[in-house]
Design a protein around this motif. Structure first.
Motif, PDB file in Angstrom:
ATOM      1  N   ILE A   9       0.877  -1.185   0.000  1.00 60.14           N
ATOM      2  CA  ILE A   9       0.000   0.000   0.000  1.00 60.14           C
ATOM      3  C   ILE A   9       0.905   1.223   0.000  1.00 60.14           C
ATOM      4  O   ILE A   9       1.794   1.341   0.851  1.00 60.14           O
ATOM      5  N   LEU A  66      -6.831  -2.634   4.795  1.00 63.32           N
ATOM      6  CA  LEU A  66      -6.691  -3.381   3.543  1.00 63.32           C
ATOM      7  C   LEU A  66      -7.560  -4.629   3.588  1.00 63.32           C
ATOM      8  O   LEU A  66      -8.299  -4.935   2.639  1.00 63.32           O
ATOM      9  N   LEU A  67      -7.510  -5.356   4.705  1.00 63.63           N
ATOM     10  CA  LEU A  67      -8.307  -6.578   4.840  1.00 63.63           C
ATOM     11  C   LEU A  67      -9.800  -6.253   4.842  1.00 63.63           C
ATOM     12  O   LEU A  67     -10.613  -7.049   4.367  1.00 63.63           O
ATOM     13  N   TYR A  71      -9.003   0.001   1.947  1.00 67.13           N
ATOM     14  CA  TYR A  71      -7.927   0.286   0.985  1.00 67.13           C
ATOM     15  C   TYR A  71      -7.895  -0.825  -0.058  1.00 67.13           C
ATOM     16  O   TYR A  71      -8.258  -1.962   0.233  1.00 67.13           O
ATOM     17  N   SER A  72      -7.422  -0.486  -1.236  1.00 67.87           N
ATOM     18  CA  SER A  72      -7.153  -1.499  -2.261  1.00 67.87           C
ATOM     19  C   SER A  72      -5.643  -1.608  -2.405  1.00 67.87           C
ATOM     20  O   SER A  72      -4.941  -0.600  -2.295  1.00 67.87           O
ATOM     21  N   PRO A  73      -5.123  -2.796  -2.668  1.00 66.48           N
ATOM     22  CA  PRO A  73      -3.666  -2.934  -2.754  1.00 66.48           C
ATOM     23  C   PRO A  73      -3.087  -2.177  -3.947  1.00 66.48           C
ATOM     24  O   PRO A  73      -3.690  -2.158  -5.017  1.00 66.48           O
ATOM     25  N   ASP A  74      -1.936  -1.552  -3.733  1.00 68.89           N
ATOM     26  CA  ASP A  74      -1.228  -0.885  -4.830  1.00 68.89           C
ATOM     27  C   ASP A  74      -0.194  -1.818  -5.454  1.00 68.89           C
ATOM     28  O   ASP A  74       0.387  -1.508  -6.490  1.00 68.89           O
ATOM     29  N   ALA A  75       0.065  -2.935  -4.782  1.00 74.98           N
ATOM     30  CA  ALA A  75       0.985  -3.943  -5.331  1.00 74.98           C
ATOM     31  C   ALA A  75       0.559  -5.291  -4.778  1.00 74.98           C
ATOM     32  O   ALA A  75      -0.047  -5.370  -3.714  1.00 74.98           O
ATOM     33  N   GLY A  76       0.873  -6.351  -5.517  1.00 71.51           N
ATOM     34  CA  GLY A  76       0.586  -7.699  -5.052  1.00 71.51           C
ATOM     35  C   GLY A  76      -0.883  -8.077  -5.183  1.00 71.51           C
ATOM     36  O   GLY A  76      -1.671  -7.350  -5.807  1.00 71.51           O
ATOM     37  N   THR A  77      -1.235  -9.223  -4.611  1.00 73.68           N
ATOM     38  CA  THR A  77      -2.619  -9.691  -4.695  1.00 73.68           C
ATOM     39  C   THR A  77      -3.136 -10.054  -3.306  1.00 73.68           C
ATOM     40  O   THR A  77      -2.379 -10.509  -2.449  1.00 73.68           O
ATOM     41  N   LEU A  78      -4.427  -9.833  -3.132  1.00 69.17           N
ATOM     42  CA  LEU A  78      -5.067 -10.135  -1.848  1.00 69.17           C
ATOM     43  C   LEU A  78      -6.393 -10.837  -2.125  1.00 69.17           C
ATOM     44  O   LEU A  78      -7.183 -10.366  -2.937  1.00 69.17           O
ATOM     45  N   ALA A  79      -6.618 -11.966  -1.474  1.00 70.44           N
ATOM     46  CA  ALA A  79      -7.898 -12.676  -1.613  1.00 70.44           C
ATOM     47  C   ALA A  79      -8.520 -12.811  -0.234  1.00 70.44           C
ATOM     48  O   ALA A  79      -7.885 -13.303   0.694  1.00 70.44           O
ATOM     49  N   VAL A  80      -9.753 -12.319  -0.108  1.00 69.84           N
ATOM     50  CA  VAL A  80     -10.480 -12.394   1.163  1.00 69.84           C
ATOM     51  C   VAL A  80     -11.793 -13.122   0.894  1.00 69.84           C
ATOM     52  O   VAL A  80     -12.598 -12.645   0.092  1.00 69.84           O
TER      53      VAL A  80
END
Lengths: 240, 282
Positions: A9, A66-67, A71-80
């Motif tokens: 972020i 972020l979780l 916020y939305s990630p500015d780099a990488g990937t996130l799965a919830v």
């Protein structure tokens, strides 16, 4: 389940040192870009209680936001995967000029209920928040603990799979803190995930078996709560 | 159960179009219902936050246009000596849509920062914020029609079949107000120190259009240019329906609609991209 892979972020500043959006940074005279979180990779499984440890400014709140999808990630990937309930501040998203009832209706709709469902849930929210007549008064007259109680009661109205707590529990009175702990344990027993940040380590230990140690926005260490707490406190003492 | 997968270029972005519950299993109807409920909820909270509660709110909505029309009427009749036909009604036909556009723009500039507590704590469809601000101002817009009715009574102008065009005229005015709300929200965030200038720019549009003097009373050369001002179409369409008793000319509806389409095409995607970072900025 929550999976993060090299998540980051960033915060862009202008020359007046105000945070600006990407588009605004192109128009205004851009200043430095600072990474609030960088290269964070971890996985949280169902039934896990995870504490975020670290000094103020280490990225705990940023990670919780972020979780929570704030916020939305500015780099990488996130799965919830799952419905997320956030208590990220004692304000809990409450608008001070609205009454407790109006806020409860508003937040319930924002959290995903229809207006009819939200209206039907108002009595139950009033009872669980234990606010009594204050429920009909403006939130600006509430104490921090009362705001947190209302926020929690609203979030409780939904089927929650993931509960995010950011030092909010530290503003609660003893009785409501107990309720929050019971709620979190119940969620964990049913395969939910609890992620909590704060400096009340005894309470974090009761809720969490695992911990992530954040430092300068990076994941310094992860492991069992006791092990990570020791590492964190040792480093803290060394620095002092 | 909702599911969210995000990356630097996510297919679906959280807080933009993701329902808090139900996720991909939601039907289109349920999604639309959810959007509608959210819009109503945001507008209702906005109404109480900005305008307070109780009967004085309605009194303010009713009296505000009277104050403006009164001032401009004195200017027009006593100072400029250009009364024309039914000047009070002509002014009201300009003031009513202008007040709506003006308040939509002014309030949109602070719409995001006003909702700081919810933006910083929850994920929800933030694209609806400017839309809800414009919808909130519809309450005052509807109330301000009282002055037009009163002016028609004072000047003895009877309603005609042209009133059937009123829904279309109102719809165009609202669409134009909504289309300005998106760039205004971004302007308020990007150039927070220039917010008063944003309001002034809209006010300038009033004065370089047929706000004080109807288009029919301006020179033929000038009126061609004035038509390019999107507010001219709104003012003249209100006059057509209420004062002249005839259907609005096509340009009166199409020029504001054209501007609205261009503004939405340009700023809605930009707003949707920027809203991902609102929580960082406010």
């Amino acid at each position: 389940m929550i999976t993060a892979h090299e998540v980051g972020i960033s915060f862009r500043f202008d020359r007046q040192r105000r945070v600006v959006t990407r588009s605004a940074a192109r128009i205004r005279r851009a200043g430095p870009t600072i990474w609030g979180l960088r290269d964070l990779s971890f996985s949280l499984e169902p039934g896990e209680g995870v504490a975020l440890l670290g000094r103020s400014g280490s990225g705990k709140t940023t990670l919780l936001r972020l979780l929570g999808g704030v916020y939305s990630p500015d780099a990488g990937t996130l799965a919830v995967r799952g419905n997320v309930a956030c208590l990220l501040s004692t304000d809990a998203g409450l608008l001070p000029l609205l009454t407790g009832r109006e806020n409860a209706l508003h937040l319930s709709v924002l959290a995903g209920l229809t207006r009819a469902q939200a209206r039907a849930a108002l009595d139950s929210i009033k009872e669980r928040s234990d606010l009594g007549d204050y429920f009909e008064r403006p939130v600006s007259s509430f104490s921090q603990g009362m705001r947190a109680r209302l926020g929690l009661a609203v979030q409780d109205e939904r089927n929650t799979d993931i509960l995010l707590l950011d030092e909010v529990h530290e503003a609660l009175d003893h009785e409501f803190r107990q309720k929050l702990e019971e709620r979190a344990h119940d969620l964990l027993a049913h395969g939910g995930i609890v992620v909590a940040a704060g400096h009340d380590h005894p309470m974090l230990r009761r809720l969490c078996t695992r911990a992530l140690y954040l430092r300068d926005g990076r994941l310094q260490a992860e492991g069992s709560f006791d092990e990570i707490q020791r590492t964190y406190l040792d480093e803290l003492h060394l620095e002092e | 159960m909702s599911s969210r997968s995000q990356s630097v270029a996510p297919r679906r972005r959280r807080g933009e179009d993701l329902p808090a519950e139900g996720g991909p299993t939601r039907t289109r109807r349920e999604r639309l219902r959810s959007i509608f409920d959210l819009l109503i909820s945001l507008s209702a909270s906005d109404l109480r936050l900005r305008h307070g509660r109780g009967p004085w709110v309605v009194v303010r909505w009713l009296l505000e246009p009277f104050a403006l029309v009164g001032v401009y009427l004195v200017l027009l009749v006593a100072v400029l000596d250009r009364p024309g036909t039914a000047p009070g009604l002509s002014l009201a036909c300009a003031i009513v849509p202008f007040q709506f556009v003006m308040s939509s723009v002014t309030y949109s500039m602070t719409a995001v920062s006003l909702r700081r507590p919810i933006i910083a704590n929850m994920a929800f469809n933030r694209t609806l914020i400017p839309l809800s601000t414009a919808f909130t101002e519809c309450a005052g817009f509807v109330a301000s029609f009282a002055i037009i009715i009163l002016m028609m009574a004072i000047y003895g102008i009877a309603p005609t079949a042209a009133l059937l065009w009123l829904p279309a005229v109102i719809a165009v005015t609202i669409v134009f107000g909504v289309s300005l709300a998106y760039p205004a929200s971004l302007f308020g965030l990007w150039f927070w120190e220039l917010r008063p200038l944003g309001s002034s720019l809209v006010r300038i549009l009033f004065f370089i259009g047929p706000g004080l003097v109807p288009l029919a009373q301006t020179g033929s050369g000038t009126s061609g240019y004035l038509k390019l001002n999107p507010l001219s179409g709104l003012f003249e369409s209100f006059r057509s329906v209420f004062a002249y008793g005839r259907a609005p000319a096509a340009w009166q509806l199409l020029i504001p609609l054209g501007f609205a389409a261009v503004l939405l095409a340009a700023f809605l995607p930009l707003y949707r991209r920027d809203q991902r970072e609102f929580a960082k900025v406010i």
